[in-house]
Scaffold this active site. Structure first.
Site, PDB file in Angstrom:
ATOM      1  N   GLY A 185       0.351   5.018   1.092  1.00  0.00           N
ATOM      2  CA  GLY A 185      -0.137   6.114   2.617  1.00  0.00           C
ATOM      3  C   GLY A 185       0.123   7.432   1.912  1.00  0.00           C
ATOM      4  CB  ALA A 186      -0.915  10.223   3.241  1.00  0.00           C
ATOM      5  CD  GLU A 187       4.552   9.522   8.498  1.00  0.00           C
ATOM      6  OE1 GLU A 187       5.125   9.959   9.076  1.00  0.00           O
ATOM      7  OE2 GLU A 187       3.358   9.185   8.893  1.00  0.00           O
ATOM      8  CB  ALA A 188       5.635   5.207   4.757  1.00  0.00           C
ATOM      9  CE  LYS A 205      -3.945   2.272   2.229  1.00  0.00           C
ATOM     10  NZ  LYS A 205      -3.909   3.084   1.957  1.00  0.00           N
ATOM     11  CG  ASP A 209      -2.826   9.763  12.174  1.00  0.00           C
ATOM     12  OD1 ASP A 209      -3.813  10.213  11.987  1.00  0.00           O
ATOM     13  OD2 ASP A 209      -2.187   9.059  11.304  1.00  0.00           O
TER      14      ASP A 209
END
Lengths: 355, 207
Positions: free
Chosen positions: B4-7, B2, B118
């Site tokens: 993600g936004a960050e990683a 996947k 978060d």
């Protein structure tokens, strides 16, 4: 200072698939009045979806200070008649040719909002026209979406009054992230003010940042999908007072503040899985921010568009356009209820033209 | 696995165990020093808080390997479904139970002074063993009631933007679960505090 622009976009296709011309073949004209903060604007739109004129006069505070609400509202009342006259004349129509009056009902500075609302009420009652209250943030978003040709974008709205991330669902523009205190526009303006510039100071800081030599570490505050800019403002102001280079600070302020915005935008983009990213509002005029957001969009295979500088800042066209959308779905407000709402939240506005 | 936004997440084999490699990728559009600092800080923090949370009785993936400089974290693979999807697909009553469970887990974290920072339904995975919490990159420790309220406020906004019409009921269930661990009195204080945070924000709903 009044300048007027004729915007020639003939045969512009209305992007949302709403039937605009409900009165048969007759073209309907509407006037939008903007007066939330420093700008008094007036714009004429027609029912084919064209923005015919966008006249404005901007109150400029003295060097080193921000907007004084009373002074700004005085400016607005002095210029209102001229600006509206310019907007109508540019469109080649008279006030009696109008079919609706839209005004920015909030959020914004009370004294300023009252000028626009008063003028709008006067015209509406004299010519017996429907009065349409427009949420300023909705105006920013809708005109940007129109220009970009986006139908269902994730929107980053960045200005002196707003810092939020929004996408449309269940009949409203929902908020996916926002500032917990001041806006990015206020961060730039207030830092600029400390450096002796007048608001808005964004452009000046963007220029200064280009001459920076090093990056200075500043507080970086992201809480979930929200950001906070008060800590970084205090830190930057203190460093400026203690003699750090203005250029380096302007650069670091932009880099850090924008990185925070990009992070929450990217999170919202990953979460909502939208395929369009739109940036609206005055700070959208910043090239560095757009460059960063463009990279964010690329990473998630989304299209990116920033509102053009013409519609980035506050303008009558945003109110006229959103007013037209509202008018097309029968939204209006009775004169006696047409109050202003200084803290009218975006996610409390019904948007039937998108549902 | 996947992006993600960050990683970026990869499903890998770690000495015979299914594992997740989480790489906080460098972002070319960020100022390089800031980019490196964020990635390093969050990676080491995440590893630290995954462990701390487990000590508080909260299920989290076991950390196998951490490299802060390279912004890499290898941890146990959790089999299950994210709460984000479950809350969209399951029956209303079951959703309320899940929210209550989420509230209990949050209370356990807060009891151990861990602010997750978060809290979204995407960061809770329902596994066979129970509700597992992930994504501790923004976490920090605090004893302040204000920080707890901010933590919950974030969850409230996410619920509102995602599950609009059910959001209030969902959030109430979260608070019910929370109070079953930390007591009704604490929840009442938090409710007031959350209201205060909302009012402090821009264009607050003024009653």
């Amino acid at each position: 200072m009044i300048f007027i622009e004729r915007i020639n976009q003939p045969n512009q296709i209305y992007p949302l698939g709403v039937e605009m011309n409900k009165t048969g073949k007759k073209i309907v004209y509407g006037l939008g009045i903007e007066s939330t903060a420093h700008t008094f604007g007036a714009s004429v739109v027609d029912s084919t979806g064209r923005i015919l004129t966008d006249a404005k006069s901007v109150y400029i505070p003295p060097q080193g200070s921000g907007i004084h609400p009373r002074e700004a509202s005085r400016h607005h009342s002095e210029k209102a008649a001229n600006v509206i006259d310019e907007a109508l004349r540019g469109a080649g129509i008279k006030a009696r040719d109008l079919s609706f009056i839209a005004y920015s009902a909030g959020p914004g500075l009370g004294p300023c909002l009252r000028v626009g609302a008063t003028v709008a009420r006067a015209i509406a009652s004299y010519f017996n026209l429907p009065l349409i209250p427009v949420n300023h943030a909705v105006g920013h978003i809708e005109i940007a979406a129109l220009e970009a040709g986006f139908s269902d974008p994730l929107v980053l709205l960045v200005s002196g009054g707003h810092t939020l991330i929004s996408a449309h669902s269940y009949g409203r523009w929902r908020i996916f992230g926002e500032t917990l205190d001041i806006t990015i526009g206020q961060l730039l303006d207030q830092f600029g003010r400390a450096a002796g510039f007048a608001s808005p100071a964004g452009r000046k800081l963007e220029e200064l940042a280009k001459a920076a030599e090093r990056y200075i570490s500043l507080p970086y505050t992201v809480k979930g999908n929200d950001v906070s800019f008060s800590g970084i403002l205090t830190a930057a102001k203190n460093m400026l007072a203690s003699g750090e280079s203005l250029e380096d600070l302007a650069y670091s302020l932009q880099e850090t503040g924008f990185a925070m915005l990009c992070e929450v935008t990217e999170r919202a983009l990953a979460f909502t899985e939208k395929s369009e990213l739109l940036v609206a509002g005055g700070v959208a005029a910043n090239r560095r921010l757009c460059e960063m957001l463009n990279a964010v969009a690329l990473r998630h295979n989304a299209k990116f568009c920033a509102v053009s500088s013409r519609f980035a800042g506050d303008c009558g066209a945003q109110i006229a356009w959103a007013g037209l959308l509202a008018f097309s779905t029968g939204v209006f407000i009775p004169l006696e209820k047409s109050v202003i709402r200084q803290s009218w939240r975006l996610d409390s506005v019904d948007t039937p033209w998108r549902s | 696995m996947k992006k993600g936004a960050e990683a970026d997440l990869y499903l890998i084999d770690w000495v015979g165990l299914p594992a997740v490699k989480k790489v906080r990728v460098s972002k070319s559009y960020l100022q390089p020093k800031l980019d490196q600092a964020l990635r390093t800080y969050r990676t080491s923090h995440e590893a630290l808080f995954l462990k701390k949370a487990r000590e508080c009785g909260v299920l989290t993936p076991v950390v196998y390997y951490v490299d802060p400089k390279g912004a890499e974290l290898i941890m146990q693979f959790i089999e299950g479904i994210r709460l984000k999807e479950l809350l969209l697909s399951r029956a209303y009553d079951e959703c309320l139970k899940l929210c209550e469970q989420m509230g209990k887990v949050i209370a356990l974290l807060h009891q151990g002074d861990i602010m997750h920072s978060d809290l979204t339904p995407s960061n809770f995975i329902l596994s066979k063993k129970g509700l597992v919490v992930i994504d501790f990159g923004l976490s920090f420790t605090s004893k302040k009631i204000e920080d707890r309220a901010v933590d919950l406020h974030l969850l409230k906004s996410v619920l509102l933007s995602t599950y609009t019409d059910k959001a209030d009921a969902f959030f109430n269930s979260v608070l019910n679960g929370y109070s079953s661990i930390l007591g009704a009195e604490v929840v009442n204080i938090l409710k007031v505090k959350i209201r205060e945070i909302e009012r402090r924000g821009r264009y607050a709903r003024v009653v």
